[in-house]
Design a protein around this motif. Structure first.
Motif, PDB file in Angstrom:
ATOM      1  N   GLN A  92     -12.259   0.218  -8.869  1.00 58.16           N
ATOM      2  CA  GLN A  92     -11.715  -1.140  -8.822  1.00 58.16           C
ATOM      3  C   GLN A  92     -10.429  -1.191  -8.010  1.00 58.16           C
ATOM      4  O   GLN A  92     -10.163  -2.156  -7.297  1.00 58.16           O
ATOM      5  N   ALA A  93      -9.612  -0.123  -8.090  1.00 54.24           N
ATOM      6  CA  ALA A  93      -8.290  -0.116  -7.451  1.00 54.24           C
ATOM      7  C   ALA A  93      -8.310   0.403  -6.019  1.00 54.24           C
ATOM      8  O   ALA A  93      -7.252   0.634  -5.433  1.00 54.24           O
ATOM      9  N   PHE A  94      -9.496   0.627  -5.428  1.00 52.08           N
ATOM     10  CA  PHE A  94      -9.689   1.071  -4.039  1.00 52.08           C
ATOM     11  C   PHE A  94      -9.284   2.535  -3.840  1.00 52.08           C
ATOM     12  O   PHE A  94     -10.021   3.320  -3.266  1.00 52.08           O
ATOM     13  N   ASN A  95      -8.050   2.896  -4.260  1.00 48.64           N
ATOM     14  CA  ASN A  95      -7.549   4.276  -4.156  1.00 48.64           C
ATOM     15  C   ASN A  95      -7.602   4.820  -2.730  1.00 48.64           C
ATOM     16  O   ASN A  95      -7.992   5.962  -2.488  1.00 48.64           O
ATOM     17  N   LEU A  96      -7.201   4.002  -1.769  1.00 48.93           N
ATOM     18  CA  LEU A  96      -7.100   4.461  -0.385  1.00 48.93           C
ATOM     19  C   LEU A  96      -5.762   5.161  -0.168  1.00 48.93           C
ATOM     20  O   LEU A  96      -4.787   4.880  -0.869  1.00 48.93           O
ATOM     21  N   ILE A  97      -5.725   6.058   0.813  1.00 43.66           N
ATOM     22  CA  ILE A  97      -4.474   6.745   1.155  1.00 43.66           C
ATOM     23  C   ILE A  97      -3.711   5.866   2.144  1.00 43.66           C
ATOM     24  O   ILE A  97      -4.192   5.601   3.252  1.00 43.66           O
ATOM     25  N   PRO A  98      -2.532   5.365   1.763  1.00 47.93           N
ATOM     26  CA  PRO A  98      -1.852   4.344   2.570  1.00 47.93           C
ATOM     27  C   PRO A  98      -1.459   4.808   3.958  1.00 47.93           C
ATOM     28  O   PRO A  98      -1.320   3.988   4.872  1.00 47.93           O
ATOM     29  N   GLU A  99      -1.251   6.109   4.131  1.00 47.89           N
ATOM     30  CA  GLU A  99      -0.803   6.613   5.447  1.00 47.89           C
ATOM     31  C   GLU A  99      -1.958   6.846   6.422  1.00 47.89           C
ATOM     32  O   GLU A  99      -1.725   7.162   7.594  1.00 47.89           O
ATOM     33  N   SER A 140      -2.627  -1.266   4.285  1.00 49.07           N
ATOM     34  CA  SER A 140      -1.711  -2.393   4.075  1.00 49.07           C
ATOM     35  C   SER A 140      -1.987  -3.544   5.021  1.00 49.07           C
ATOM     36  O   SER A 140      -1.503  -4.665   4.810  1.00 49.07           O
ATOM     37  N   GLN A 141      -2.771  -3.303   6.074  1.00 49.64           N
ATOM     38  CA  GLN A 141      -3.103  -4.333   7.041  1.00 49.64           C
ATOM     39  C   GLN A 141      -4.463  -4.973   6.773  1.00 49.64           C
ATOM     40  O   GLN A 141      -4.939  -5.763   7.580  1.00 49.64           O
ATOM     41  N   LEU A 142      -5.061  -4.628   5.633  1.00 48.87           N
ATOM     42  CA  LEU A 142      -6.399  -5.103   5.294  1.00 48.87           C
ATOM     43  C   LEU A 142      -6.365  -6.033   4.087  1.00 48.87           C
ATOM     44  O   LEU A 142      -5.470  -5.949   3.247  1.00 48.87           O
ATOM     45  N   SER A 143      -7.350  -6.905   4.009  1.00 47.17           N
ATOM     46  CA  SER A 143      -7.525  -7.736   2.822  1.00 47.17           C
ATOM     47  C   SER A 143      -8.144  -6.889   1.703  1.00 47.17           C
ATOM     48  O   SER A 143      -8.601  -5.762   1.938  1.00 47.17           O
ATOM     49  N   GLY A 144      -8.200  -7.450   0.486  1.00 46.79           N
ATOM     50  CA  GLY A 144      -8.792  -6.718  -0.625  1.00 46.79           C
ATOM     51  C   GLY A 144     -10.254  -6.390  -0.379  1.00 46.79           C
ATOM     52  O   GLY A 144     -10.719  -5.282  -0.660  1.00 46.79           O
ATOM     53  N   THR A 169     -15.808  -5.002  -8.098  1.00 46.99           N
ATOM     54  CA  THR A 169     -15.351  -6.324  -7.659  1.00 46.99           C
ATOM     55  C   THR A 169     -14.232  -6.868  -8.546  1.00 46.99           C
ATOM     56  O   THR A 169     -13.879  -8.040  -8.446  1.00 46.99           O
ATOM     57  N   GLY A 170     -13.683  -6.021  -9.400  1.00 48.91           N
ATOM     58  CA  GLY A 170     -12.694  -6.479 -10.375  1.00 48.91           C
ATOM     59  C   GLY A 170     -11.436  -7.078  -9.777  1.00 48.91           C
ATOM     60  O   GLY A 170     -10.804  -7.939 -10.392  1.00 48.91           O
ATOM     61  N   ASN A 171     -11.064  -6.641  -8.572  1.00 48.71           N
ATOM     62  CA  ASN A 171      -9.847  -7.140  -7.928  1.00 48.71           C
ATOM     63  C   ASN A 171     -10.135  -8.107  -6.785  1.00 48.71           C
ATOM     64  O   ASN A 171      -9.252  -8.376  -5.962  1.00 48.71           O
TER      65      ASN A 171
END
Length: 343
Positions: A92-99, A140-144, A169-171
């Motif tokens: 649900q929280a995506f858990n992508l690496i921001p860098e 950070s440049q992407l939508s949910g 799809t929770g978020n």
């Protein structure tokens, strides 16, 4: 052919008087390429079950077999490698690496495993997920919705045999939710990967081939989609309920057995529902009837009185049990019977 087999799975947190049994002798199997939805209220044990299937947590007892291999008989390092190569996770929280960019996030599981990416397959995924123009963007440049698409690509890149999605799809808003579930269904059909989705959303659950309902750490209902139609609780039978029945029919649903409607109804409304079911399913009206029952509150159940979710088709005994556990006060219910075939 079975891909996943769960055998008498139990999970207990704590000990003594503070012990909490999150899972109680859960057993079921999933075929290769099948799409299964696991539903249940918050705290029912569905996420705990998903963590056990994905080898993210260790059961107190029982077995999880994936492709015939007992994941919890493996040593930690071997189990980690097996999980990375055979199971894809969508959270649900995506858990992508921001860098990392979109492309780097997707291929990251391969790099962890010291494998060379299949660049043609990556291009295919980027096209399917509509991320080609975003491949060099940071999270950070992407939508949910776009971030969840990246998470789906990351889950698919290793070509795992099993995809586990925990409230994917929770978020997201309704539009992005529909798009994400459409992508998951498409990947299930295109790549023949087994898909298990944890959700509290009955509309999402109805898209699966098979539904499993968890309640108090146990499976209370499971069956093919045509054996079970779950609808949200309501004060009276409304147009939305009938619309959902029509959607169920369009998806290939069939009616058979008994259906408990756990909400207050009046005889006229139940009659209207019977007439609509007759029209939708083409059933013999002589075989369809609605009985009116009075429920008794369960003194051991401490709920707020909203009652249980669902209209369950083909589960007469389960329906009777659910009737006794609906709400804190007496209320009228309709139990629909159809003495016909399910196909």
């Amino acid at each position: 052919m079975k891909l996943l087999e769960i055998q008498k799975l139990c999970k207990t947190y704590g000990s003594g008087e503070t012990a909490v049994q999150a899972l109680k002798n859960v057993s079921f199997s999933v075929q290769r390429g099948e799409y299964v939805a696991i539903v249940g209220e918050s705290g029912s044990g569905k996420s705990t079950l998903l963590n056990m299937i994905g080898a993210l947590d260790t059961p107190t007892s029982g077995k999880v077999l994936i492709d015939g291999r007992d994941t919890f008989s493996m040593k930690d390092k071997k189990r980690t490698i097996f999980r990375r190569r055979n199971i894809g996770f969508i959270f649900q929280a995506f858990n992508l690496i921001p860098e990392l960019t979109v492309e780097q996030n997707i291929i990251f599981p391969l790099l962890l495993d010291y494998q060379k990416p299949d660049w043609d397959y990556l291009e295919e995924l980027l096209a399917v997920l509509n991320l080609n123009e975003r491949r060099n963007h940071l999270p950070s440049q992407l939508s949910g919705g776009q971030q969840q698409r990246v998470a789906i690509g990351r889950a698919l890149i290793t070509r795992p045999s099993l995809i586990l999605a925990d409230e994917p799809t929770g978020n997201l808003d309704s539009k992005n939710s529909r798009e994400i579930m459409g992508l998951l269904r498409a990947s299930n059909e295109k790549y023949k990967q087994t898909l298990i989705v944890i959700t509290h959303d009955e509309e999402i659950a109805l898209q699966a081939k098979r539904l499993i309902r968890i309640e108090d750490g146990k499976i209370c209902i499971q069956g093919e989609k045509y054996e079970m139609l779950m609808l949200p609780p309501c004060t009276h039978i409304k147009a939305k309920t009938l619309a959902r029945l029509e959607e169920f029919v369009r998806a290939g649903g069939r009616l058979g057995g008994e259906a408990l409607l756990p909400c207050r109804v009046i005889e006229g409304e139940a009659s209207d529902l019977c007439q609509r079911i007759q029209a939708l399913f083409g059933v013999d009206p002589e075989k369809l009837r609605a009985d009116f029952l009075k429920s008794r509150p369960d003194p051991d159940r401490k709920t707020g009185g909203r009652g249980q979710n669902g209209l369950c088709v083909g589960t007469g005994l389960q329906g009777q049990r659910r009737l006794r556990r609906t709400g804190d006060a007496e209320s009228d219910h309709a139990l629909l019977h159809y003495a016909g075939d399910r196909d």
